[in-house]
Design a protein around this motif. Structure first.
Motif, PDB file in Angstrom:
ATOM      1  N   SER A 237       1.968   9.986   6.367  1.00 30.19           N
ATOM      2  CA  SER A 237       2.887   9.170   5.541  1.00 30.19           C
ATOM      3  C   SER A 237       1.849   8.432   4.743  1.00 30.19           C
ATOM      4  N   GLY A 238       2.728   7.812   3.584  1.00 32.98           N
ATOM      5  CA  GLY A 238       1.719   7.078   2.695  1.00 32.98           C
ATOM      6  C   GLY A 238       2.591   7.330   1.069  1.00 32.98           C
TER       7      GLY A 238
ATOM      8  N   GLU B 164       1.410   6.594  -1.517  1.00 31.36           N
ATOM      9  CA  GLU B 164       0.349   6.946  -2.687  1.00 31.36           C
ATOM     10  C   GLU B 164      -0.037   8.435  -2.688  1.00 31.36           C
TER      11      GLU B 164
ATOM     12  N   ASP C  92       6.642   5.776   2.740  1.00 32.45           N
ATOM     13  CA  ASP C  92       6.768   4.745   3.588  1.00 32.45           C
ATOM     14  C   ASP C  92       8.197   3.965   3.739  1.00 32.45           C
TER      15      ASP C  92
ATOM     16  N   GLY D  58      -0.088   4.473   7.949  1.00 22.90           N
ATOM     17  CA  GLY D  58       1.093   3.530   8.575  1.00 22.90           C
ATOM     18  C   GLY D  58       0.792   3.145   9.849  1.00 22.90           C
TER      19      GLY D  58
ATOM     20  N   ASP E 269       3.061  -0.440   6.886  1.00 25.37           N
ATOM     21  CA  ASP E 269       2.882   0.276   8.079  1.00 25.37           C
ATOM     22  C   ASP E 269       4.130   0.337   9.128  1.00 25.37           C
TER      23      ASP E 269
HETATM   24 MG    MG Z   1      -0.414   3.822   4.281  1.00 25.79          MG
END
Ligand code: MG
Ligand code: AMP
Length: 420
Positions: free
Chosen positions: A201-202, A204, A244, A268, A275
Protein backbone atom coordinates in the motif's frame (compact mmCIF):
# COMPACT_ATOMS: atom_id res chain seq x y z
CA UNK A 1 17.94 5.33 31.10
CA UNK A 2 15.16 7.55 29.71
CA UNK A 3 11.65 6.15 29.94
CA UNK A 4 11.01 7.29 26.39
CA UNK A 5 12.50 6.22 23.08
CA UNK A 6 12.17 8.04 19.79
CA UNK A 7 10.97 6.20 16.74
CA UNK A 8 12.30 8.46 14.07
CA UNK A 9 9.14 10.44 13.33
CA UNK A 10 9.69 13.19 15.88
CA UNK A 11 7.48 11.37 18.37
CA UNK A 12 8.44 9.44 21.44
CA UNK A 13 6.98 6.19 22.68
CA UNK A 14 7.04 5.26 26.35
CA UNK A 15 9.19 2.15 26.77
CA UNK A 16 6.37 0.29 28.49
CA UNK A 17 4.21 0.73 25.37
CA UNK A 18 6.70 -1.22 23.27
CA UNK A 19 5.93 -4.85 22.48
CA UNK A 20 8.95 -7.16 22.83
CA UNK A 21 10.08 -8.80 19.56
CA UNK A 22 9.59 -12.30 20.97
CA UNK A 23 6.07 -11.51 22.14
CA UNK A 24 4.99 -10.23 18.70
CA UNK A 25 6.48 -13.35 17.06
CA UNK A 26 4.77 -15.63 19.59
CA UNK A 27 1.41 -13.93 18.97
CA UNK A 28 1.84 -14.24 15.19
CA UNK A 29 2.64 -17.94 15.42
CA UNK A 30 -0.43 -18.38 17.64
CA UNK A 31 -2.60 -16.94 14.82
CA UNK A 32 -1.50 -19.63 12.39
CA UNK A 33 -3.72 -22.64 11.68
CA UNK A 34 -2.40 -26.18 11.96
CA UNK A 35 -1.03 -27.53 8.66
CA UNK A 36 -3.57 -29.30 6.44
CA UNK A 37 -1.73 -32.05 4.54
CA UNK A 38 -2.53 -33.13 0.98
CA UNK A 39 -1.54 -36.24 -0.95
CA UNK A 40 1.08 -35.56 -3.62
CA UNK A 41 3.05 -37.58 -6.11
CA UNK A 42 6.75 -37.87 -5.30
CA UNK A 43 8.13 -35.30 -7.78
CA UNK A 44 5.74 -32.68 -6.39
CA UNK A 45 6.72 -33.37 -2.78
CA UNK A 46 10.34 -32.22 -2.98
CA UNK A 47 11.10 -29.67 -0.27
CA UNK A 48 7.75 -30.14 1.48
CA UNK A 49 7.31 -31.47 4.99
CA UNK A 50 6.08 -35.04 5.35
CA UNK A 51 2.91 -35.15 7.46
CA UNK A 52 2.80 -38.87 8.32
CA UNK A 53 5.68 -41.30 8.90
CA UNK A 54 6.27 -43.81 6.09
CA UNK A 55 7.52 -47.37 6.65
CA UNK A 56 8.57 -49.94 4.09
CA UNK A 57 6.19 -52.75 3.23
CA UNK A 58 8.74 -54.58 1.10
CA UNK A 59 12.28 -55.97 1.09
CA UNK A 60 14.91 -54.25 -1.03
CA UNK A 61 16.57 -55.98 -2.78
CA UNK A 62 13.59 -58.24 -3.32
CA UNK A 63 15.75 -61.14 -4.62
CA UNK A 64 19.45 -62.09 -4.45
CA UNK A 65 21.27 -60.32 -7.29
CA UNK A 66 24.77 -59.90 -8.54
CA UNK A 67 26.93 -57.04 -7.33
CA UNK A 68 29.35 -57.45 -10.26
CA UNK A 69 29.58 -58.38 -13.91
CA UNK A 70 31.08 -61.88 -13.80
CA UNK A 71 30.18 -65.53 -13.30
CA UNK A 72 27.73 -67.08 -10.86
CA UNK A 73 29.45 -70.11 -9.37
CA UNK A 74 29.59 -72.51 -6.45
CA UNK A 75 32.24 -71.06 -4.14
CA UNK A 76 33.37 -74.60 -3.30
CA UNK A 77 34.28 -75.22 -6.97
CA UNK A 78 36.84 -72.40 -7.10
CA UNK A 79 38.47 -72.72 -3.65
CA UNK A 80 41.82 -73.70 -5.11
CA UNK A 81 41.90 -71.14 -7.96
CA UNK A 82 45.10 -69.09 -8.33
CA UNK A 83 46.45 -66.72 -10.97
CA UNK A 84 48.78 -69.43 -12.34
CA UNK A 85 46.55 -72.44 -11.74
CA UNK A 86 43.00 -71.33 -12.63
CA UNK A 87 39.93 -73.56 -12.23
CA UNK A 88 38.05 -74.25 -15.47
CA UNK A 89 34.21 -74.21 -15.47
CA UNK A 90 31.70 -74.90 -18.23
CA UNK A 91 29.50 -71.86 -18.99
CA UNK A 92 25.86 -73.00 -19.22
CA UNK A 93 24.09 -69.72 -19.83
CA UNK A 94 23.91 -65.96 -19.44
CA UNK A 95 21.68 -63.81 -17.21
CA UNK A 96 21.09 -60.11 -17.87
CA UNK A 97 19.50 -57.66 -15.43
CA UNK A 98 15.76 -58.19 -15.80
CA UNK A 99 16.07 -61.86 -16.87
CA UNK A 100 13.32 -64.09 -15.54
CA UNK A 101 14.53 -67.50 -16.79
CA UNK A 102 17.50 -68.64 -14.76
CA UNK A 103 19.70 -71.60 -15.72
CA UNK A 104 20.74 -73.67 -12.70
CA UNK A 105 24.36 -73.75 -11.62
CA UNK A 106 25.68 -77.23 -10.74
CA UNK A 107 29.14 -78.40 -9.69
CA UNK A 108 31.65 -77.71 -12.47
CA UNK A 109 29.51 -75.10 -14.21
CA UNK A 110 29.10 -71.32 -14.17
CA UNK A 111 26.61 -68.84 -15.58
CA UNK A 112 27.68 -65.49 -17.07
CA UNK A 113 25.88 -62.82 -15.02
CA UNK A 114 25.55 -59.01 -15.14
CA UNK A 115 25.31 -56.52 -12.29
CA UNK A 116 21.80 -56.49 -10.82
CA UNK A 117 20.76 -59.76 -12.52
CA UNK A 118 19.11 -62.43 -10.32
CA UNK A 119 21.60 -64.97 -8.93
CA UNK A 120 20.47 -68.34 -10.37
CA UNK A 121 19.54 -71.39 -8.30
CA UNK A 122 22.55 -73.41 -7.18
CA UNK A 123 25.04 -70.53 -7.29
CA UNK A 124 26.26 -69.11 -3.99
CA UNK A 125 28.82 -66.51 -5.15
CA UNK A 126 29.83 -64.36 -8.10
CA UNK A 127 33.35 -64.20 -9.52
CA UNK A 128 34.09 -60.74 -11.01
CA UNK A 129 34.90 -60.90 -14.71
CA UNK A 130 38.22 -59.15 -13.95
CA UNK A 131 39.58 -62.32 -12.24
CA UNK A 132 38.56 -64.65 -15.07
CA UNK A 133 39.78 -65.45 -18.56
CA UNK A 134 37.96 -67.06 -21.45
CA UNK A 135 39.13 -70.47 -22.57
CA UNK A 136 37.61 -70.30 -26.04
CA UNK A 137 35.00 -73.07 -26.16
CA UNK A 138 32.11 -72.39 -23.74
CA UNK A 139 34.49 -72.37 -20.84
CA UNK A 140 35.83 -69.85 -18.34
CA UNK A 141 38.99 -69.95 -16.23
CA UNK A 142 38.65 -68.64 -12.67
CA UNK A 143 41.89 -67.14 -11.30
CA UNK A 144 40.81 -66.23 -7.76
CA UNK A 145 38.64 -67.96 -5.16
CA UNK A 146 35.45 -66.37 -3.79
CA UNK A 147 33.76 -67.10 -0.49
CA UNK A 148 30.10 -68.05 -0.13
CA UNK A 149 27.91 -64.97 -0.62
CA UNK A 150 30.68 -62.85 -2.13
CA UNK A 151 29.39 -60.23 -4.63
CA UNK A 152 25.81 -61.34 -3.99
CA UNK A 153 23.39 -58.66 -2.78
CA UNK A 154 21.15 -60.26 -0.17
CA UNK A 155 17.36 -59.70 -0.08
CA UNK A 156 16.44 -57.09 2.53
CA UNK A 157 20.04 -55.92 2.81
CA UNK A 158 18.88 -52.35 2.08
CA UNK A 159 15.28 -52.24 3.36
CA UNK A 160 13.05 -54.66 5.27
CA UNK A 161 9.28 -54.75 5.78
CA UNK A 162 8.30 -52.54 8.73
CA UNK A 163 11.46 -50.48 8.55
CA UNK A 164 10.91 -46.71 9.00
CA UNK A 165 11.73 -44.86 5.78
CA UNK A 166 11.04 -41.17 6.47
CA UNK A 167 9.88 -39.62 9.74
CA UNK A 168 6.94 -37.21 9.97
CA UNK A 169 8.08 -33.58 10.03
CA UNK A 170 11.03 -34.16 7.76
CA UNK A 171 11.52 -31.88 4.77
CA UNK A 172 11.76 -34.21 1.79
CA UNK A 173 15.11 -34.20 0.01
CA UNK A 174 15.90 -35.79 -3.37
CA UNK A 175 17.48 -38.72 -1.48
CA UNK A 176 14.30 -39.20 0.59
CA UNK A 177 12.31 -39.38 -2.66
CA UNK A 178 14.75 -41.99 -3.96
CA UNK A 179 14.26 -44.08 -0.82
CA UNK A 180 10.47 -43.85 -1.05
CA UNK A 181 10.54 -44.79 -4.74
CA UNK A 182 12.76 -47.81 -3.96
CA UNK A 183 10.10 -49.02 -1.52
CA UNK A 184 7.31 -48.45 -4.06
CA UNK A 185 5.84 -45.48 -2.20
CA UNK A 186 4.81 -43.04 -4.92
CA UNK A 187 2.32 -40.80 -3.08
CA UNK A 188 2.90 -39.09 0.25
CA UNK A 189 0.93 -36.87 2.59
CA UNK A 190 2.72 -33.61 2.96
CA UNK A 191 2.07 -30.00 3.84
CA UNK A 192 1.38 -27.87 0.76
CA UNK A 193 3.41 -24.66 0.40
CA UNK A 194 1.46 -21.78 1.97
CA UNK A 195 -0.05 -19.26 -0.47
CA UNK A 196 0.93 -15.79 0.62
CA UNK A 197 -1.08 -12.89 -0.81
CA UNK A 198 1.06 -9.76 -0.83
CA UNK A 199 -0.62 -6.39 -0.62
CA UNK A 200 1.59 -3.31 -0.99
CA UNK A 201 0.00 0.00 0.00
CA UNK A 202 1.04 3.58 -0.65
CA UNK A 203 -0.26 6.44 -2.86
CA UNK A 204 3.32 7.35 -3.76
CA UNK A 205 4.19 3.97 -5.29
CA UNK A 206 4.48 3.06 -8.96
CA UNK A 207 5.47 -0.34 -10.37
CA UNK A 208 9.23 -0.68 -10.75
CA UNK A 209 8.94 -0.66 -14.56
CA UNK A 210 7.20 2.76 -14.53
CA UNK A 211 8.90 6.15 -14.56
CA UNK A 212 8.03 7.81 -11.22
CA UNK A 213 6.26 11.17 -11.49
CA UNK A 214 6.86 14.07 -9.07
CA UNK A 215 6.99 12.76 -5.50
CA UNK A 216 6.47 9.18 -6.61
CA UNK A 217 8.82 6.27 -5.93
CA UNK A 218 9.22 2.80 -7.33
CA UNK A 219 7.63 -0.07 -5.39
CA UNK A 220 10.51 -2.04 -3.91
CA UNK A 221 8.58 -4.17 -1.44
CA UNK A 222 6.38 -5.90 -4.01
CA UNK A 223 9.28 -7.58 -5.81
CA UNK A 224 11.29 -7.97 -2.58
CA UNK A 225 8.56 -9.58 -0.49
CA UNK A 226 7.48 -11.85 -3.36
CA UNK A 227 11.04 -13.10 -3.64
CA UNK A 228 11.40 -13.49 0.12
CA UNK A 229 8.15 -15.49 0.30
CA UNK A 230 9.37 -17.81 -2.44
CA UNK A 231 12.80 -18.19 -0.83
CA UNK A 232 11.09 -19.07 2.47
CA UNK A 233 9.13 -21.88 0.79
CA UNK A 234 5.80 -20.10 0.23
CA UNK A 235 3.93 -19.38 -2.99
CA UNK A 236 3.70 -15.60 -3.44
CA UNK A 237 0.68 -13.99 -5.06
CA UNK A 238 1.15 -10.29 -5.67
CA UNK A 239 -2.21 -8.55 -5.22
CA UNK A 240 -0.77 -5.30 -6.55
CA UNK A 241 -0.08 -1.79 -5.35
CA UNK A 242 -3.14 -0.57 -3.46
CA UNK A 243 -3.99 3.09 -2.86
CA UNK A 244 -4.20 4.45 0.70
CA UNK A 245 -7.96 4.23 0.47
CA UNK A 246 -10.37 2.26 2.68
CA UNK A 247 -12.48 0.96 -0.22
CA UNK A 248 -9.50 -0.12 -2.32
CA UNK A 249 -7.88 -1.90 0.64
CA UNK A 250 -11.13 -3.61 1.67
CA UNK A 251 -11.79 -4.73 -1.90
CA UNK A 252 -8.29 -6.24 -2.17
CA UNK A 253 -8.70 -8.24 1.03
CA UNK A 254 -12.18 -9.40 0.05
CA UNK A 255 -11.26 -10.57 -3.43
CA UNK A 256 -8.14 -12.44 -2.30
CA UNK A 257 -9.46 -14.09 0.85
CA UNK A 258 -10.37 -17.32 -0.96
CA UNK A 259 -6.83 -18.15 -1.98
CA UNK A 260 -4.75 -16.77 0.88
CA UNK A 261 -3.17 -18.89 3.61
CA UNK A 262 -1.55 -15.68 4.82
CA UNK A 263 -1.99 -11.98 3.99
CA UNK A 264 1.26 -10.05 3.97
CA UNK A 265 0.88 -6.25 3.87
CA UNK A 266 3.50 -3.56 3.47
CA UNK A 267 3.13 0.09 4.47
CA UNK A 268 0.30 2.01 6.06
CA UNK A 269 0.94 0.41 9.42
CA UNK A 270 1.89 3.29 11.65
CA UNK A 271 0.35 6.55 12.84
CA UNK A 272 0.31 8.72 9.70
CA UNK A 273 -2.95 10.06 8.27
CA UNK A 274 -2.64 7.63 5.33
CA UNK A 275 -2.05 4.63 7.60
CA UNK A 276 -5.42 2.96 7.23
CA UNK A 277 -4.54 -0.73 7.44
CA UNK A 278 -5.17 -1.31 11.17
CA UNK A 279 -8.64 0.19 10.83
CA UNK A 280 -9.50 -1.67 7.59
CA UNK A 281 -8.27 -5.04 8.89
CA UNK A 282 -10.01 -4.41 12.22
CA UNK A 283 -13.35 -3.88 10.47
CA UNK A 284 -12.96 -7.05 8.36
CA UNK A 285 -11.74 -9.16 11.26
CA UNK A 286 -9.43 -8.40 14.11
CA UNK A 287 -6.22 -6.39 14.21
CA UNK A 288 -3.51 -5.29 16.62
CA UNK A 289 -1.19 -2.48 15.56
CA UNK A 290 1.83 -2.60 17.84
CA UNK A 291 5.08 -0.76 18.31
CA UNK A 292 7.69 -3.46 18.51
CA UNK A 293 10.91 -2.87 20.45
CA UNK A 294 13.17 -3.18 17.42
CA UNK A 295 15.10 -1.01 15.02
CA UNK A 296 14.46 -0.92 12.17
CA UNK A 297 10.84 -2.01 11.97
CA UNK A 298 8.90 -0.58 14.91
CA UNK A 299 5.29 -0.31 13.59
CA UNK A 300 3.90 -3.82 13.03
CA UNK A 301 0.46 -5.32 12.51
CA UNK A 302 -0.92 -8.73 13.29
CA UNK A 303 -4.50 -9.81 12.82
CA UNK A 304 -6.93 -12.16 11.20
CA UNK A 305 -9.62 -11.90 8.50
CA UNK A 306 -11.99 -14.87 8.75
CA UNK A 307 -9.48 -17.69 9.44
CA UNK A 308 -6.66 -16.12 7.45
CA UNK A 309 -3.80 -14.62 9.45
CA UNK A 310 -2.60 -11.15 8.48
CA UNK A 311 0.86 -9.71 9.05
CA UNK A 312 1.56 -6.06 8.26
CA UNK A 313 5.07 -4.68 7.90
CA UNK A 314 6.34 -1.09 7.82
CA UNK A 315 6.85 0.37 4.35
CA UNK A 316 10.49 1.33 4.49
CA UNK A 317 12.17 -1.44 2.50
CA UNK A 318 14.88 -2.10 5.08
CA UNK A 319 12.31 -2.21 7.89
CA UNK A 320 10.19 -4.49 5.73
CA UNK A 321 13.16 -6.75 5.02
CA UNK A 322 14.21 -7.05 8.67
CA UNK A 323 10.64 -7.58 9.87
CA UNK A 324 10.07 -10.23 7.22
CA UNK A 325 13.16 -12.07 8.49
CA UNK A 326 12.03 -11.68 12.10
CA UNK A 327 8.32 -12.49 11.85
CA UNK A 328 7.18 -13.61 8.39
CA UNK A 329 9.83 -16.16 7.49
CA UNK A 330 9.24 -18.03 10.78
CA UNK A 331 5.47 -17.85 10.12
CA UNK A 332 5.81 -19.24 6.57
CA UNK A 333 8.01 -22.07 7.81
CA UNK A 334 5.55 -22.78 10.61
CA UNK A 335 2.73 -22.97 8.03
CA UNK A 336 4.86 -25.51 6.14
CA UNK A 337 4.88 -27.74 9.20
CA UNK A 338 8.53 -26.96 9.89
CA UNK A 339 9.71 -26.60 13.44
CA UNK A 340 13.13 -25.20 12.53
CA UNK A 341 11.65 -21.77 11.86
CA UNK A 342 14.71 -19.67 12.70
CA UNK A 343 17.73 -18.92 10.55
CA UNK A 344 21.01 -20.48 11.62
CA UNK A 345 23.23 -17.99 13.44
CA UNK A 346 26.91 -17.63 14.26
CA UNK A 347 28.77 -15.74 16.95
CA UNK A 348 31.07 -13.13 15.43
CA UNK A 349 33.29 -10.28 16.64
CA UNK A 350 32.22 -6.75 15.85
CA UNK A 351 34.54 -5.25 13.24
CA UNK A 352 33.21 -1.74 13.96
CA UNK A 353 31.01 -0.36 16.75
CA UNK A 354 27.47 -1.80 16.45
CA UNK A 355 24.92 0.58 17.94
CA UNK A 356 21.19 0.43 18.70
CA UNK A 357 18.76 2.67 20.60
CA UNK A 358 18.02 1.89 24.26
CA UNK A 359 15.30 -0.69 25.00
CA UNK A 360 15.14 -1.85 21.37
CA UNK A 361 16.64 -4.85 19.63
CA UNK A 362 18.91 -3.56 16.89
CA UNK A 363 19.30 -5.48 13.62
CA UNK A 364 22.35 -4.34 11.71
CA UNK A 365 23.06 -5.46 8.20
CA UNK A 366 26.60 -6.88 8.22
CA UNK A 367 29.06 -8.63 5.99
CA UNK A 368 30.93 -11.58 7.47
CA UNK A 369 34.62 -12.29 7.01
CA UNK A 370 36.74 -14.95 8.67
CA UNK A 371 40.16 -14.89 10.30
CA UNK A 372 42.01 -17.38 12.55
CA UNK A 373 39.86 -16.38 15.55
CA UNK A 374 36.51 -16.76 13.76
CA UNK A 375 33.90 -14.52 12.13
CA UNK A 376 34.08 -10.72 11.98
CA UNK A 377 30.85 -8.74 11.42
CA UNK A 378 31.13 -5.36 9.73
CA UNK A 379 28.12 -3.08 9.00
CA UNK A 380 27.29 -2.64 5.30
CA UNK A 381 27.60 1.15 5.28
CA UNK A 382 24.67 3.50 6.02
CA UNK A 383 22.14 1.69 8.23
CA UNK A 384 19.14 4.02 7.62
CA UNK A 385 15.87 2.14 7.12
CA UNK A 386 15.50 3.62 3.61
CA UNK A 387 18.98 2.50 2.45
CA UNK A 388 18.29 -0.49 0.24
CA UNK A 389 21.95 -1.01 -0.66
CA UNK A 390 22.55 -1.98 3.00
CA UNK A 391 20.45 -5.14 2.64
CA UNK A 392 21.71 -6.15 -0.77
CA UNK A 393 25.29 -6.29 0.52
CA UNK A 394 24.50 -8.12 3.78
CA UNK A 395 25.52 -11.67 4.67
CA UNK A 396 23.63 -11.49 7.93
CA UNK A 397 21.74 -9.49 10.54
CA UNK A 398 23.79 -8.70 13.66
CA UNK A 399 21.59 -8.49 16.74
CA UNK A 400 22.22 -5.83 19.40
CA UNK A 401 20.11 -6.93 22.40
CA UNK A 402 17.54 -4.64 24.05
CA UNK A 403 19.70 -3.97 27.11
CA UNK A 404 22.76 -3.04 25.04
CA UNK A 405 23.28 0.19 23.09
CA UNK A 406 26.75 -0.47 21.71
CA UNK A 407 28.84 -3.51 20.94
CA UNK A 408 32.45 -2.34 20.78
CA UNK A 409 34.90 -3.60 18.13
CA UNK A 410 36.21 -7.03 19.13
CA UNK A 411 33.20 -7.87 21.35
CA UNK A 412 30.93 -10.79 20.54
CA UNK A 413 27.67 -10.44 18.60
CA UNK A 414 25.13 -12.96 17.32
CA UNK A 415 24.58 -12.83 13.55
CA UNK A 416 21.57 -14.44 11.83
CA UNK A 417 22.79 -15.74 8.50
CA UNK A 418 21.01 -14.54 5.37
CA UNK A 419 23.17 -16.70 3.11
CA UNK A 420 23.17 -20.49 3.20
MG1 MG B 1 2.43 4.65 3.35
P1 AMP C 1 4.69 3.66 5.48
O1 AMP C 1 5.01 2.46 6.29
O2 AMP C 1 3.56 3.45 4.54
O3 AMP C 1 4.48 4.86 6.37
O4 AMP C 1 5.96 3.98 4.58
C1 AMP C 1 7.19 4.37 5.18
C2 AMP C 1 8.18 4.79 4.12
O5 AMP C 1 8.47 3.70 3.26
C3 AMP C 1 7.72 5.91 3.21
O6 AMP C 1 8.81 6.73 2.93
C4 AMP C 1 7.25 5.19 1.97
O7 AMP C 1 7.33 5.98 0.82
C5 AMP C 1 8.22 4.05 1.90
N1 AMP C 1 7.59 2.89 1.26
C6 AMP C 1 6.39 2.38 1.59
N2 AMP C 1 6.10 1.33 0.80
C7 AMP C 1 7.15 1.18 -0.04
C8 AMP C 1 7.42 0.26 -1.11
N3 AMP C 1 6.56 -0.71 -1.43
N4 AMP C 1 8.58 0.39 -1.77
C9 AMP C 1 9.46 1.38 -1.44
N5 AMP C 1 9.25 2.24 -0.45
C10 AMP C 1 8.11 2.18 0.25
Amino acid sequence: MSRFVGHGRGEVTPIDELTPVDEHLREILALLPEPDPIELRLPDALGLVLADPVTSSVSVPAFPNSGMDGYAVLAGDVEAATVDAPVGLRVVGEILAGSASLPEVRAGTAVRIMTGAPVPPGADAVVPVETTSEDGSNGVRIHRPVHVGQHVRRPGEDLQPGQPLVAAGRRLSPADLALLAAAGVTRVNCVPPPRVVILVSGDELVPADHEPGPGQIRDVNGPMLSAMVRAAGGVPFFAGIVRDDRKALTYTFDTNLGHADLFLCSGGASAGTADLLPDVIGRLGQCRAVKVAMKPGMPQIRGRIADTPVIGLPGNPVSSFVSFETFVRPAIRHLQGRRDVQRPSVIARAGEPLTAPPAKRGYLRVTLARDEQGWIATPTGHQGSHVISSIAAADGLAVVPEDVTEIAPGEQVRVHLLVE
